[in-house]
Enzyme design. Structure first.
Site, short mmCIF file in Angstrom:
data_model
loop_
_atom_site.label_atom_id
_atom_site.label_comp_id
_atom_site.label_asym_id
_atom_site.label_seq_id
_atom_site.Cartn_x
_atom_site.Cartn_y
_atom_site.Cartn_z
N GLU A 1 -0.84 -9.77 -0.77
CA GLU A 1 -1.84 -10.04 -0.90
C GLU A 1 -2.36 -9.71 -2.26
O GLU A 1 -3.49 -10.31 -2.38
CB GLU A 1 -2.91 -8.37 -0.18
CG GLU A 1 -1.82 -9.10 1.18
CD GLU A 1 -2.63 -8.05 2.42
OE1 GLU A 1 -2.36 -6.99 1.98
OE2 GLU A 1 -3.59 -8.46 3.54
N ALA B 1 0.56 -1.12 -0.17
CA ALA B 1 0.09 -0.18 -0.10
C ALA B 1 0.94 1.58 -0.02
O ALA B 1 2.17 0.82 0.54
CB ALA B 1 -0.83 -0.45 1.38
N GLY C 1 0.54 -4.93 1.00
CA GLY C 1 -0.44 -4.72 -0.49
C GLY C 1 -0.21 -5.87 -1.70
O GLY C 1 -0.87 -5.93 -2.59
N GLU D 1 3.85 -5.90 6.78
CA GLU D 1 3.11 -4.67 7.88
C GLU D 1 3.87 -4.59 9.47
O GLU D 1 3.55 -3.75 10.02
CB GLU D 1 1.90 -5.28 8.04
CG GLU D 1 1.34 -4.90 5.94
CD GLU D 1 1.09 -5.86 5.08
OE1 GLU D 1 1.99 -7.20 5.47
OE2 GLU D 1 0.67 -6.29 4.47
N1 T1G Z 1 4.86 3.56 0.48
C1 T1G Z 1 5.25 4.63 -0.30
N2 T1G Z 1 6.99 4.78 -0.47
C2 T1G Z 1 7.32 3.57 -0.38
C3 T1G Z 1 6.76 1.98 -0.07
C4 T1G Z 1 5.54 2.40 0.32
N3 T1G Z 1 4.64 0.96 0.58
N4 T1G Z 1 8.02 1.46 -0.02
C5 T1G Z 1 8.89 1.89 -0.27
N5 T1G Z 1 8.97 3.28 -0.21
C6 T1G Z 1 9.41 4.74 -1.05
C7 T1G Z 1 10.48 4.91 -0.05
O1 T1G Z 1 10.25 6.05 0.84
C8 T1G Z 1 12.17 5.65 -0.86
O2 T1G Z 1 11.28 6.88 -1.44
C9 T1G Z 1 11.18 4.84 -2.00
O3 T1G Z 1 9.92 4.18 -2.40
C10 T1G Z 1 12.73 3.86 -1.82
O4 T1G Z 1 12.32 2.88 -1.03
C11 T1G Z 1 -2.57 -3.22 2.86
C12 T1G Z 1 -1.32 -2.78 4.42
C13 T1G Z 1 10.35 -1.92 -1.42
C14 T1G Z 1 11.89 -3.07 -0.22
O5 T1G Z 1 6.49 -2.30 4.28
O6 T1G Z 1 10.42 -2.61 2.53
O7 T1G Z 1 0.84 -3.19 2.07
O8 T1G Z 1 13.07 8.33 0.13
O9 T1G Z 1 15.21 3.30 0.05
O10 T1G Z 1 16.22 0.45 -0.56
O11 T1G Z 1 -1.68 -5.27 4.05
O12 T1G Z 1 10.62 -0.03 0.05
O13 T1G Z 1 13.40 7.56 -2.38
O14 T1G Z 1 12.01 9.38 -1.40
O15 T1G Z 1 13.27 1.83 1.04
O16 T1G Z 1 14.79 -0.62 -2.54
C15 T1G Z 1 3.86 -2.52 3.61
C16 T1G Z 1 8.11 -0.88 2.40
C17 T1G Z 1 2.91 -0.96 3.42
C18 T1G Z 1 6.94 -2.15 2.08
C19 T1G Z 1 13.00 -1.35 -1.15
N6 T1G Z 1 4.89 -2.66 2.18
N7 T1G Z 1 9.12 -0.43 1.33
O17 T1G Z 1 13.72 -1.34 -0.65
O18 T1G Z 1 14.29 1.58 -1.75
S1 T1G Z 1 1.39 -1.45 4.06
C20 T1G Z 1 5.99 -2.39 2.59
C21 T1G Z 1 10.59 -1.75 1.37
C22 T1G Z 1 0.33 -2.72 3.18
C23 T1G Z 1 -1.50 -3.93 3.30
C24 T1G Z 1 -0.88 -2.83 3.66
C25 T1G Z 1 11.61 -1.35 0.63
C26 T1G Z 1 12.16 -1.77 -0.79
P1 T1G Z 1 12.16 8.44 -0.76
P2 T1G Z 1 13.82 2.19 -0.04
P3 T1G Z 1 14.99 -0.04 -1.84
#
Ligand code: T1G
Length: 693
Positions: free
Chosen positions: A104, A62, A101, A124
């Protein structure tokens, strides 16, 4: 469609392509575009739908930046219900990291194809959340209770092959994902493959499942003490077997919303962005290129130098470890070897991996061997004169563009730099003990440190797996400077009536990894004692803040290293044991200083210690020592055992409310000590204006 989503009919296949850099997060635009594409596909001549993503990864979750804002339909659960009930066969084509998500979404498809290099996961929990779009109900149905528990409570992704074994994906693509996924979908159509829905699987819990669930609950109660999301995930997994799919989804939604509204999730989401923000240096233009670092010299083969050497060697960087004598160097190398032997014993590393790492480490007693080093890190005795001598020698030996860094905890980088003819090449790289374990690296810029040198140190920190935070120059930089008032308040609470055990228990119950007095015993009480010996009485501050510590050191109680400090330690288990002899020392200090003991509540202990941190942190911000409040939070969560689910001292105090902080510190001013509790103007002013720090 929207800019982020395209749909094309390719033969008998409908292909949905998501393109929302950088990680294809499920923003409102992506959700709307996918919903429209699915509606089109339902009515056109396609026989199957393939969901592909452009860029470096399948949907990574998400869009976290939308959290806390008014949600806009289509909501993800509704989009995934549309996908789950779609009339055509649906196939997800996964590359990069399909997370949260994103995974999912893939689980809501009938089939899943993943590139061999891809990973899938439900992280999450790391945001204080749980998979809120059917993940907690589909994962157990597809892969069983054990896998569901591991995947969702660890939050760690698994590789495609493992996901295939567990039934979470159906096919591993070797080369061209799009081609292979499209061919796979065509074959499914040709074979008239069934529309398999995870939601249609009925799950029943057997005895061993029930045991797994109860064991997970008790393990998590210890491992994630005080955190609510992990327990709620177990609740959802139980619901997946006790309720039908729709009722299970409803239960998941309730618990997901409880997580979303929980301050712990706000804190963990704050930390997610704080960690990433810390890597950005506002004052340095992004065009400044960090230098390439392939050869590093480390001076001092002691505990810190050895730990730092391990960080670089593990990152594939050649290390030359220097000390003054063969004995010292040999001892340093064997200590490193002993550390790796433990990793092999624990199965963290293989013997071959250790040999490869050790082959990166050379040792020497000659500074001249550092002539071609790209970076040199000094980790010698914490004495300014010794450090200046080392840097003066490096100045005559190292190549012109070498970065010269000191691992000092307190000394002035400017004084050290002044010992060289190249102050622009000098800065601090403050590692935390044990350096091969602790994630935090404070990069301390001197007055003259150049942008390239700073950018290089920050980049090298990331490369060796550290979270680097930039600090300006002051006594103790960011972390240790804040530690002083924190330790002061712990000592004063003790003098006023709380025992060491009560203070440490209160802080650990609140979430600190280790109480302040136990930390003192771990680090060694003699360190503070020796530092105080170099200070005047005025500089030392209130004698009540160090009387007991001095007495303990004078009695030979240095902490764990001498078997006793604030506590006695079981020689076998290293378990700490309250010691009546220490109570006697505390009492005698109270008498000497005329302090009458009183009851000190746990709440007062926690508020004094945490506000002491945040108040000093605000001063550090005011002085420009830290770039931003969230950097201070990163320092404390990564270097000092501050609970991430409380977001760091600056986030926590703002979440409680700056007005609360002002009120509480005013009470401390009136009831405890006027000077210790003068409120940082940044907190007072922002509280008045209702602004964030
Ligand atoms: N939403 C918005 N921005 C995101 C993002 C996300 N989910 N994930 C990463 N970014 C941005 C981050 O802030 C950075 O921005 C850029 O992307 C590169 O990220 C309904 C509710 C995917 C493994 O928890 O683990 O889904 O600083 O520096 O090292 O059940 O990002 O460049 O402006 O980390 O290559 C669940 C979180 C969400 C994944 C990539 N998903 N992200 O790592 O790059 S909750 C997560 C990561 C959800 C559902 C629920 C990592 C990555 P900027 P980065 P990276």
């Amino acid at each position: 469609m929207t800019d982020a989503v395209s749909y094309t009919l390719e033969g008998n296949l409908g292909v949905i392509r998501v393109n929302n850099p950088p990680v294809n997060a499920l923003s409102h635009g992506v959700r709307s575009g996918m919903a429209e594409a699915l509606t089109t596909a339902a009515e056109d001549t396609s026989e199957a739908v393939v969901i592909l993503c452009e860029g470096r990864t399948f949907i990574a979750g998400a869009d976290i930046t939308e959290f806390g804002k008014p949600p806009k339909p289509p909501f993800l659960p509704d989009l995934l219900a549309q996908l789950d009930n779609h009339p055509k066969l649906t196939v997800a084509a996964i590359h990069g990291t399909a997370l949260g998500g994103g995974f999912e979404t893939a689980l809501s498809c009938n089939y899943r194809v993943a590139l061999a290099s891809a990973k899938v996961g439900l992280p999450e929990v790391k945001l204080g959340l749980l998979p809120g779009a059917g993940g907690t109900q589909r994962t157990p149905r597809l892969a069983g209770i054990a896998t569901a528990i591991d995947l969702m409570t660890s939050g760690n992704p698994i590789p495609a092959e493992a996901a295939l074994q567990k039934g979470l994906i159906d096919h591993v693509a070797r080369d061209n994902l799009a081609e292979e996924a499209i061919a796979y979908a065509k074959q499914l159509v040709a074979d008239q493959a069934p529309k398999r829905q995870a939601s249609a699987i009925t799950l029943t819990l057997n005895e061993s499942d029930r045991e797994l669930i109860s064991k997970a609950r008790s393990n998590l109660a210890k491992k994630t003490r005080g955190e609510s999301a992990p327990q709620r995930i177990i609740d959802c997994i139980e619901a997946s077997a006790e309720l039908d799919f729709d009722a299970g989804l409803k239960r998941e939604r309730e618990l997901f919303m409880a997580c979303m509204e929980d301050p712990q999730s706000a804190a963990l989401r704050h930390m997610f962005f704080a960690e990433r923000a810390a890597a950005k240096i506002d004052s340095i233009d992004t065009s400044v290129e960090p230098a390439q670092v392939q050869r590093v010299g480390i001076i001092g083969a002691g505990t810190m130098g050895g730990g730092i050497a391990m960080c670089f060697a593990q990152a594939g960087i050649q290390v030359t470890l220097i000390d003054m004598s063969d004995e010292a160097v040999t001892a340093g190398i064997s200590k490193i070897k002993a550390n790796y032997d433990i990793s092999v014993k624990r199965g963290r590393l293989s013997q071959d991996q250790v040999e490869a790492i050790m082959s990166q480490i050379k040792s020497s007693t000659h500074f001249e061997d550092l002539a071609d080093a790209d970076m040199v890190i000094e980790a010698v005795f914490e004495n300014l004169a010794v450090k200046k001598e080392v840097f003066a020698r490096l100045d005559t030996i190292c190549k012109a563009d070498a970065v010269l860094a000191s691992n000092t905890s307190y000394q002035s980088i400017d004084d050290i730099a002044a010992a060289t003819s190249r102050p622009e090449s000098v800065l601090g790289m403050h590692f935390f003990s044990p350096a091969n374990v602790m994630k935090l690296l404070e990069v301390v810029k001197g007055d003259k440190s150049s942008d390239r040198v700073i950018a290089t140190a920050m980049a090298v920190g990331k490369r060796i797996g550290k979270t680097s935070v930039l600090s300006g120059m002051c006594y103790g930089f960011i972390g240790n400077r804040m530690l002083r008032p924190y330790a002061r308040e712990a000592a004063l609470c003790m003098m006023e009536g709380a025992s060491p055990a009560q203070i440490d228990a209160a802080m650990e119950q609140w979430g600190m990894a280790m109480g302040p007095l136990a930390v003192g015993d771990l680090a060694g009480l003699d360190i503070g004692y020796k530092a105080r010996e170099q200070l005047t009485d005025e500089q030392k501050g209130d004698p009540a803040s160090y009387c007991v510590a001095d007495r303990l050191v004078q009695a030979g109680r240095l902490g764990q290293k001498s078997g006793a400090g604030y506590y006695r330690y079981d020689p076998e288990t290293r378990q700490r044991i309250a010691d009546p002899d220490v109570d006697a020392i505390i009492d005698s200090c109270r008498q000497e200083l005329g302090i009458a003991a009183r009851a000190v509540s746990d709440e007062e202990i926690v508020d004094r210690l945490i506000l002491a941190l945040a108040n000093e942190g605000a001063r550090i911000l005011e002085e420009g020592i830290a770039q931003r409040a969230s950097d201070i939070d990163v320092v404390y969560c990564y270097g000092y055992g501050f609970p991430r689910h409380r977001g760091g001292p600056m986030h926590y105090v703002q979440a409680r409310g700056l007005a609360w902080a002002v009120k509480r510190m005013t009470e401390f001013q009136q009831n405890l000590n006027q000077d210790n509790w003068s409120i940082a103007p940044l907190i007072a002013n922002n509280a008045e204006r209702g602004e964030a720090l």
